[in-house]
Motif scaffolding. Structure first.
Motif, short mmCIF file in Angstrom:
data_model
loop_
_atom_site.label_atom_id
_atom_site.label_comp_id
_atom_site.label_asym_id
_atom_site.label_seq_id
_atom_site.Cartn_x
_atom_site.Cartn_y
_atom_site.Cartn_z
N SER A 73 -48.84 -44.85 -27.65
CA SER A 73 -49.78 -43.74 -27.89
C SER A 73 -50.50 -43.30 -26.62
O SER A 73 -51.07 -42.22 -26.59
N CYS A 102 -52.43 -47.13 -38.42
CA CYS A 102 -51.58 -46.11 -37.79
C CYS A 102 -50.73 -45.44 -38.85
O CYS A 102 -50.70 -44.22 -38.98
N THR A 160 -46.19 -48.60 -31.43
CA THR A 160 -47.55 -48.05 -31.35
C THR A 160 -48.17 -48.57 -30.05
O THR A 160 -47.54 -49.37 -29.35
N CYS A 161 -49.39 -48.16 -29.77
CA CYS A 161 -50.02 -48.66 -28.54
C CYS A 161 -50.12 -50.18 -28.57
O CYS A 161 -49.92 -50.85 -27.57
N CYS A 180 -51.28 -38.46 -31.19
CA CYS A 180 -50.52 -39.47 -30.46
C CYS A 180 -49.04 -39.50 -30.86
O CYS A 180 -48.63 -38.95 -31.88
N GLY A 182 -54.88 -40.66 -30.66
CA GLY A 182 -54.60 -40.62 -32.09
C GLY A 182 -55.79 -41.02 -32.95
O GLY A 182 -56.17 -40.31 -33.88
#
Lengths: 442, 459
Positions: free
Chosen positions: B142, B49, B106-107, B24, A62
């Motif tokens: 992600s 993000c 999120t990651c 992602c 991303g």
């Protein structure tokens, strides 16, 4: 003021009404639909225009996908910066570490492109799993004999503004690593112009006509070797001070290079930027040339500007941009074409910036720090603005309310800096404010 | 030459992705959440993000995109994001007054191990969730899958949190929408209406991401599947999933939870996939396909026949997501074109198997999915042997320019042309729209590039 979160009341101010200083420079309230971004974003936008360096994102896909060719920072040569490189971290890398993958990716990239330098950006997750990116960079630097610079930018470590600082630190690692023997005495570095729509090239022309040598451009149309030689300039001319003040300060402390803050938007600020440089060098000939240049440009500009002013007078604008210093220039530039600013806001302004804005604006102007769509749309209606000036996330909101919009951010397509930029700006404001489409919206 | 660095020879890469054909998970979750009426997506991670995802969606749809963020700090990355999320939930219900908040991870929040069930139950205990409102969540790390996976996870979460089976079954067919434009969904709803089928489409981005301009900014636009409808999906008699990678999980969940049987078909792009969709709907809703739809089909076939001499043998390169690439590639083959290169960054065995089947009579065709299936690879293939047409998102414009090949914009993101969310590519009429775009692309290219003496009035 039900549309303002209680916790945010200190971040909203009215020119002339409340004396208290605005409460800025604080983290966004969780859950507030902030228009702000992260450390990675800040570092990436600043370093992005260095066109002959590699920019590799160490993280999941991303962060690389969203920063691929994100701003129209034009290059007069290499286009390496416009590609997207990523280690594309997968679950197994998160568990076992991504160091090996990073080493391989950098090596493959150097093999492929033989770049002048490489910037390796770490993202949130790398900050948490603890990959020793510094070590990998040192190893490859020894092998490949080019600067491999880690950009420690885990997103959670702050906001976009903190990312600017990280970028400055990365650039500073290059500064002073090479000396070009022929650097002239009367030379400057241009800091904080990113060559959007080719704006830097307009400035280079102006300074050339004045007889000023531009040594390094940081970072618009930037080159690794020029930045390495940046310590040989006599002066740092800093625009967009939010992003580059820190670099100027480090260069002052280490290399004793003085700096001055300028803006290239609007004819007053643009002219000052030229005069101030001539004044710094205490050079009468240079000053004469600057005066001549300004006179010439004014003669071309003023008749056209008057045309716009006659038609735009009485229109009201709302401004919400990243840096507050830009907002200040915009207020002045709008005034030149008869447009009154009724709302000014920024994502990253400082107390000083907001004080200056308060002094500059008419009484009743709303001043906002770190605002959100609900607040913005409320104030825009309350103050009956005709035009909104902002970035990508604000455009569709403005249009939905039936307002004209001007992108003064990454997505500008015509140069807005300098004298010709002022005409482009007037034209853009006119086109959007006077568009017949707004008559059919209600 | 923007991509002057691309080599015709495929270089050996183990670790490096260049110019990805994917992004992602969280952006997919955010997009899907916008298809529920009154839903506020929330990104549980760093501010960046949320900002990136909102920008990406804003650039593509040219519509306001609202979403909250937990605004992680150094502290939250050490002590967990619980406090931030609880405060965020409180803030959002107080100020933005959504019906439901759809949290995706999120990651960062996944790696530090935040337990969303526990955090949301704490928010409930603390009284941050007003009566009748709800907080739902899905996990979207992600570093697993892609934006397609995130979309799928969010849609499955709608089923998990909303779908309810009551003893009262209804004569309704659920249509689970894969990743497509609001225009495509509008067309699918129109087809169902023409058939007089009672359906619930979820998620539904019509009147959300193609909302009319009326001088008012609506935080929650009028469109979107309502929560009431979402609950009723458990009482429907059948579910049709549109696109395997985005909807199969939701279909399976709905069957397990509410005993609603399902079938997954392709997104109806091209006449074959549209035939299959309509036949599935006809069979399960027990309704005939009316003549008016047969006429639409006939008009599409007529258009293809008029164009066929220009379409024959044209070599096409495509990239995007499995659910749209599969029916699109099939459509091109059915029009006698040659889709020779197909790339998706989304890993999918289903995609590989379907592509092998669809492309079995085109021995020169190459396709790849997953890691290192990126735009750089695609460009290298094109350099080895050229193509006549490109179909994919805006990231193909550099290749289009360097190789002087026309580009039909299709997929996500399209950041450099408006209107893609207004003109459907699904159904027979969408198929006709696609054929027109393809013909315009090919013939404009000929008119601009052919020798002057070859320019002709009639083509």
């Amino acid at each position: 003021m039900a549309h303002i979160l209680d916790e945010r009341k200190g971040q909203v101010s009215v020119a002339g009404a409340n004396v208290a200083t605005i409460d800025c420079n604080k983290a966004s309230l969780a859950g507030s639909v902030s228009q702000r971004a992260c450390v990675f974003c800040g570092s990436r936008v600043v370093l992005y225009p260095i066109v002959d360096a590699l920019h590799l994102i160490h993280g999941p896909i991303g962060c690389a996908a969203y920063t691929w060719d994100i701003r129209g920072s034009l290059s007069s040569g290499p286009e390496l910066h416009r590609l997207s490189y990523c280690t594309d971290l997968q679950e197994k890398d998160v568990i076992f570490g991504g160091v090996k993958k990073l080493y391989e990716a950098i090596t493959e990239l150097i093999e492929l492109h033989k770049p002048k330098a490489a910037f390796i950006y770490t993202t949130c997750i790398v900050g948490v799993i603890g990959d020793d990116v510094e070590q990998v960079c040192r190893t490859i630097e020894d092998e490949a004999k080019i600067p491999i610079i880690p950009v420690q930018a885990p997103g959670f470590q702050g906001s976009k503004k903190d990312g600017y600082k990280v970028a400055c630190e990365a650039i500073f690692r290059l500064v002073g690593t090479k000396s070009k023997p022929e650097t002239p005495a009367k030379s400057i570095n241009i800091l904080g112009d990113f060559n959007l729509a080719g704006e830097l090239w307009i400035l280079l022309d102006y300074y050339k006509r004045m007889g000023v040598h531009v040594n390094a451009t940081i970072t618009g149309d930037g080159r690794v070797d020029d930045i390495a030689n940046a310590h040989n300039a006599a002066l740092n001319v800093v625009q967009c001070s939010g992003s580059m003040n820190y670099l100027a300060k480090m260069m002052k402390d280490t290399y004793n290079i003085p700096s001055m803050r300028v803006s290239y938007f609007g004819i007053e600020d643009m002219s000052d930027a030229l005069y101030d440089v001539a004044r710094f060098f205490k050079d009468d000939e240079m000053m004469d040339k600057a005066r001549e240049l300004v006179k010439e440009e004014f003669a071309k500009l003023m008749p056209q500007l008057t045309w716009y002013k006659e038609r735009l007078t009485g229109k009201k604008a709302a401004i919400y941009v990243g840096g507050a210093f830009k907002a200040i220039s915009l207020v002045k530039a709008l005034r030149l074409i008869g447009v009154e600013t009724v709302i000014v806001g920024s994502q990253t302004g400082t107390e000083e910036d907001y004080d200056l804005i308060k002094k500059l604006c008419n009484e009743g102007t709303i001043i906002l720090d770190d605002s959100n769509p609900v607040e913005l749309s409320h104030f825009v209606k309350e103050k009956k603005a005709d035009i909104f000036i902002g970035g990508v996330k604000e455009r569709p909101i403005a249009h939905k309310i039936g307002l004209g919009f001007c992108d003064h951010n990454h997505e500008r397509k015509e140069p807005l800096a300098g004298y010709e930029g002022m005409i482009n700006f007037a034209k853009e404001i006119y086109a959007t404010a006077m568009s017949p489409v707004w008559k059919f919206t209600k | 030459m923007l991509l002057r660095h691309t080599t015709a020879k495929e270089i050996d890469r183990k670790a490096l992705t260049i110019n990805p054909a994917k992004t992602c998970q969280p952006v997919g979750a955010m997009f899907a959440a916008l298809g529920i009426h009154g839903c506020l997506p929330h990104s549980h991670g760093s501010q960046g993000c949320c900002s990136y995802h909102r920008s990406a969606l804003s650039r593509h749809f040219r519509e306001p995109i609202m979403a909250g963020t937990s605004s992680f700090s150094e502290g939250s990355s050490v002590f967990g994001g619980s406090a931030n999320l609880v405060q965020a939930i409180d803030t959002m219900f107080t100020v933005y007054k959504p019906e439901v908040i759809a949290v995706h991870t999120t990651c960062l929040s996944e790696t530090i191990g935040d337990d969303l069930t526990q955090i949301i139950s704490k928010a409930n205990d603390d009284g941050c969730v007003p009566e009748g409102k709800q907080v739902i969540y899905c996990n979207t790390p992600s570093y697993v899958g892609t934006h397609v996976t995130g979309y799928s996870n969010q849609v499955a979460a709608f089923v998990k949190f909303f779908s309810t089976a009551t003893p009262k079954k209804r004569n309704v067919i659920n249509l689970v929408a894969g990743w497509m434009e609001p225009s495509d969904m509008r067309e699918i709803k129109r087809l169902a209406k023409v058939m007089e089928a009672r359906t619930i489409l979820f998620p539904d981005m019509t009147d959300v991401l193609d909302a009319p301009l009326d001088g008012h900014y609506k935080l929650y636009p009028t469109g979107g599947t309502t929560i009431e409808e979402m609950k009723l999906t458990g009482d429907s008699k059948f579910t049709i999933g549109l696109g395997q990678s985005c909807t199969e999980d939701a279909c399976i969940k709905l069957e397990n939870k509410c005993k609603v049987k399902f079938e997954v078909v392709d997104i109806p792009i091209g006449f074959k996939a549209t035939d299959r969709f309509l036949m599935s709907l006809s069979r399960h809703a027990n309704l005939p396909i009316p003549d008016s739809l047969s006429d639409e089909r006939g008009r599409l076939i007529d258009l293809i026949s008029d164009s066929s001499k220009y379409l024959y043998g044209k070599r096409v390169a495509l990239w995007g997501d499995p659910d749209t690439l599969i029916p699109l590639t099939e459509f091109l083959v059915s029009m006698d074109m040659k889709p020779v290169y197909v790339v998706t960054g989304t890993p999918s065995k289903y995609f590989d198997a379907r592509m092998a089947e669809i492309l079995k009579d085109i021995p020169e065709a190459k396709f790849k999915s997953g890691e290192l299936a990126d735009m750089f690879l695609m460009h290298q293939w094109i350099k080895q042997e050229g193509v006549d047409l490109l179909i994919g998102n805006t990231y193909g414009k550099y290749i289009a320019r360097d190789e002087n090949v026309p580009l039909i914009r299709f997929g996500f993101p399209i950041a450099d042309r408006p209107g893609h969310n207004y003109f459907a590519k699904t159904g027979y009429e969408g198929g006709a729209n696609l054929v027109k775009q393809i013909m315009d692309g090919l013939l404009d290219h000929i008119d601009t590039n052919c020798l002057e003496e070859k320019v002709e009035f009639q083509l």
